[in-house]
Design an enzyme around this catalytic site. Structure first.
Site, short mmCIF file in Angstrom:
data_model
loop_
_atom_site.label_atom_id
_atom_site.label_comp_id
_atom_site.label_asym_id
_atom_site.label_seq_id
_atom_site.Cartn_x
_atom_site.Cartn_y
_atom_site.Cartn_z
N GLY A 30 0.93 -1.50 0.38
CA GLY A 30 -0.08 0.27 0.07
C GLY A 30 0.64 1.14 -0.17
N GLU A 31 0.87 1.93 0.65
CA GLU A 31 1.49 3.23 1.26
C GLU A 31 2.11 2.88 2.45
OE1 GLU A 31 1.90 5.71 -1.44
OE2 GLU A 31 3.55 6.12 0.64
N SER A 32 3.48 3.49 2.16
CA SER A 32 4.08 2.93 3.76
C SER A 32 3.52 4.77 5.02
CB SER A 32 5.65 2.89 3.79
OG SER A 32 6.20 3.80 3.15
N CYS B 181 6.45 -5.14 0.53
CA CYS B 181 6.26 -4.16 0.25
C CYS B 181 5.98 -2.60 0.24
CB CYS B 181 5.51 -3.72 -1.06
SG CYS B 181 5.36 -2.18 -2.44
N ARG C 298 13.53 3.02 -0.41
CA ARG C 298 11.48 3.58 -0.68
C ARG C 298 12.30 3.42 -2.20
NH1 ARG C 298 7.76 6.97 1.79
NH2 ARG C 298 6.46 5.89 0.41
N ILE D 40 6.17 -3.20 -7.62
CA ILE D 40 5.42 -1.97 -7.49
C ILE D 40 5.81 -0.92 -6.95
CG2 ILE D 40 2.75 -1.01 -8.06
CD1 ILE D 40 1.78 -4.21 -7.96
N ARG D 41 7.00 -0.06 -7.50
CA ARG D 41 6.91 0.92 -6.56
C ARG D 41 7.58 0.86 -5.48
NH1 ARG D 41 4.44 5.71 -4.79
NH2 ARG D 41 6.23 6.82 -5.77
N HIS E 18 4.66 -8.17 -4.22
CA HIS E 18 3.61 -8.94 -3.96
C HIS E 18 3.56 -10.77 -4.54
CE1 HIS E 18 2.66 -4.85 -3.34
NE2 HIS E 18 3.55 -4.58 -3.93
N GLU F 136 1.02 -12.02 -3.05
CA GLU F 136 -1.27 -11.65 -2.99
C GLU F 136 -1.66 -11.43 -4.39
OE1 GLU F 136 0.93 -9.66 -1.77
OE2 GLU F 136 0.57 -7.73 -1.69
N1 GLN Z 1 5.73 2.63 -2.82
C1 GLN Z 1 4.97 2.59 -2.08
C2 GLN Z 1 5.72 3.03 -0.64
O1 GLN Z 1 6.66 3.34 -0.34
C3 GLN Z 1 5.08 0.74 -1.55
C4 GLN Z 1 4.38 0.22 -3.36
C5 GLN Z 1 3.47 -0.66 -2.35
O2 GLN Z 1 3.74 -1.29 -1.61
N2 GLN Z 1 3.63 -1.46 -3.57
O3 GLN Z 1 4.52 3.16 0.21
#
Ligand code: GLN
Length: 191
Positions: A47-49, A79, A106, A135-136, A172, A174
């Site tokens: 998600g978004e940390s 992630c 990150r 993903i990122r 990921h 999942e």
């Molecule tokens: N780039 C996101 C972060 O820094 C992590 C991306 C992800 O969980 N797919 O939180």
């Protein structure tokens, strides 16, 4: 049979539960610290940390989680979850929980290759390589003496690491239909 909680405050927790269902492992959505009690394992999803850590602090998860890990709770971060678990980040934000002796950067694969897929051999996971989605994604830039590197990309970049009952993957599982990493974690949580 372990019971695995999935931290359900932000990110792709539904996808993790779907995978646990598929392997027949009981799972629970965790939204409050007191729900950690009685779990064998916890997944911190992608998600978004920065948002996940902000909500972890708003709901007061930081200390209870530290205590549960000391008492033997298995934790797997995917992630953003890997970022949350780190001892140190090379970035200014967020303030990670420091549960795992790894240093993490990150969005480490840069803008050009924001997201990519590759085949990955993961130590401890039998069968053909894992189809890994990034993903990122973060990258592990340093590991402590007790941390085992399970998989790397480009020959020398760790993307799956384990320290006792703690597991972190930059990719990921999942978001695929391959349940082997969930099975691997479920087995760690059962020990
Ligand atoms: N780039 C996101 C972060 O820094 C992590 C991306 C992800 O969980 N797919 O939180």
């Amino acid at each position: 049979m372990p019971t695995i909680g999935v931290l359900a405050i932000q990110g792709d927790f539904i996808e993790h539960r779907r995978m646990l269902d598929a392997i027949g492992t009981e799972s629970k959505e965790i939204r409050l610290p007191k729900q950690l009690e009685g779990l064998d394992g916890l997944i911190i999803p992608g998600g978004e940390s920065t948002t996940i850590v902000q909500l972890i602090d708003i709901y007061g998860f930081r200390n209870p989680l530290r205590k549960q890990v000391k008492d033997g709770l298995a934790v797997w971060g995917t992630c953003a979850g890997m970022i949350v678990l780190a001892r140190k980040l090379l970035d200014k934000r967020p303030e990670p929980l420091g549960l795992m002796d790894i240093e993490v950067s990150r969005n480490a694969f840069g803008r050009q290759i924001d997201s990519f897929e590759t085949s990955l051999d993961v130590s401890g996971i039998p069968g053909p390589p894992i189809h890994a989605l990034f993903i990122r994604a973060p990258l592990v830039t340093n590991v402590g003496a007790n941390v085992q590197i399970l998989a790397q990309v480009d020959g020398d970049k760790p993307v799956a690491v384990r320290e006792g009952k703690l597991l972190a993957t930059a990719f990921h599982p999942e978001l695929t239909n391959d349940t082997r990493v969930h099975k691997f974690f479920s087995d760690i949580a059962s020990t």
